[in-house]
Design a protein around this motif. Structure first.
Motif, mmCIF file in Angstrom:
data_model
loop_
_atom_site.group_PDB
_atom_site.id
_atom_site.type_symbol
_atom_site.label_atom_id
_atom_site.label_comp_id
_atom_site.label_asym_id
_atom_site.label_seq_id
_atom_site.Cartn_x
_atom_site.Cartn_y
_atom_site.Cartn_z
ATOM 1 N N GLU A 28 -2.217 13.199 -6.337
ATOM 2 C CA GLU A 28 -1.169 13.397 -7.531
ATOM 3 C C GLU A 28 -0.842 15.213 -7.220
ATOM 4 O OE1 GLU A 28 1.582 10.968 -8.645
ATOM 5 O OE2 GLU A 28 0.337 10.868 -7.158
ATOM 6 N N GLY A 68 0.703 17.052 -3.622
ATOM 7 C CA GLY A 68 0.905 15.374 -4.131
ATOM 8 C C GLY A 68 2.614 15.175 -3.909
ATOM 9 N N ARG A 120 4.141 11.955 -1.481
ATOM 10 C CA ARG A 120 4.706 10.976 -2.002
ATOM 11 C C ARG A 120 4.179 9.646 -0.840
ATOM 12 N NH1 ARG A 120 3.075 9.911 -6.899
ATOM 13 N NH2 ARG A 120 4.280 7.474 -6.806
ATOM 14 N N THR A 135 -2.284 9.666 -13.265
ATOM 15 C CA THR A 135 -2.418 9.514 -12.102
ATOM 16 C C THR A 135 -3.104 9.072 -11.018
ATOM 17 O OG1 THR A 135 -4.388 11.098 -12.594
ATOM 18 C CG2 THR A 135 -2.043 12.227 -12.340
ATOM 19 N N ALA A 191 -1.414 5.832 -9.767
ATOM 20 C CA ALA A 191 -1.493 5.982 -8.141
ATOM 21 C C ALA A 191 -2.255 5.809 -7.295
ATOM 22 C CB ALA A 191 -0.520 7.829 -8.213
#
Length: 224
Positions: free
Chosen positions: A31, A82, A85, A111, A114
């Protein structure tokens, strides 16, 4: 799997061991704001700043490692922004990569949440010749700061890595230079093992222009 190979020096005496040189493309993903650029700057240049601008698109750095007496490794580190995505462009950025660092920030639980998306995106776009996942190491970055309560315990991290196919994880700090060299040695060790297990004709990793100065690294060290 990409790289370049060189034999002994021209005119070298008979019996001189062949010296192999490899060029490996390694991704650094995660991220926005987790410290990817800081980790690379620390690893390649032994520098740290609190004021790096956000990476836009992708940036590059080169690290030269005298792995052992017969092996020299050049790591081409791709710093993937980041904000990409997991979009369509990551397929272009990931092409020919043979290893990856997936980074999260221990002070921001979101983070870590993710990470599974980044790992799934990686595994869907890159494979070893046998169909397996390329080696990826999870970096729990900014360990010099107070961690968020939602970040996993070491035992939970071990299980998370096993379940999600990470070969290892390390707590890292670019600021204090904690475990960055160790994590890199572990990743290179796994890449070289795969290179030996899946010998293929090697090619250069594209014609990327590298504007980072290469700095020799320490000798080989086994990862845990």
């Amino acid at each position: 799997m990409a790289g370049e190979t060189a034999g002994g020096e021209p005119g070298a005496a008979a019996g001189t061991p062949e010296r192999r040189e490899h060029l490996f493309k390694v991704l650094v993903i995660g991220e926005l704001g987790v410290g990817k650029t800081s980790i690379i700057k620390r690893y390649v240049h032994q520098l740290f700043s609190q004021h790096y601008r956000a990476t836009i698109g992708v940036d590059f750095a080169l690290k030269v490692i005298n792995w052992d007496s017969k092996t020299l490794v050049r790591l081409q580190l791709w710093d993937i922004a980041g904000q990409e995505r997991f979009g369509n462009m990551t397929r272009v950025y990931y092409k020919e990569a043979v290893g990856a660092f997936v980074v999260f920030d221990v002070t921001r639980g979101s983070t870590f949440e993710a990470i599974t998306k980044w790992k799934s995106d990686l595994d869907s776009k890159l494979h070893l010749p046998n169909g397996g996942a390329i080696p990826a190491i999870l970096l729990a970055n900014k360990c010099d700061q107070k961690r968020e309560y939602s970040v996993q315990s070491p035992a939970q991290m071990d299980n998370f890595c096993k379940e999600n196919g990470f070969v290892a994880w390390f707590e890292t700090s670019a600021k204090d230079n904690v475990n960055i060299d160790e994590a890199a040695r572990c990743l290179v060790d796994n890449i070289l093992t795969n290179f030996k297990n899946f010998p293929v004709e090697e090619n250069d990793v594209g014609s990327v222009q590298l504007d980072q100065e290469a700095i020799p690294a320490e000798s080989k060290s086994q990862c845990c």
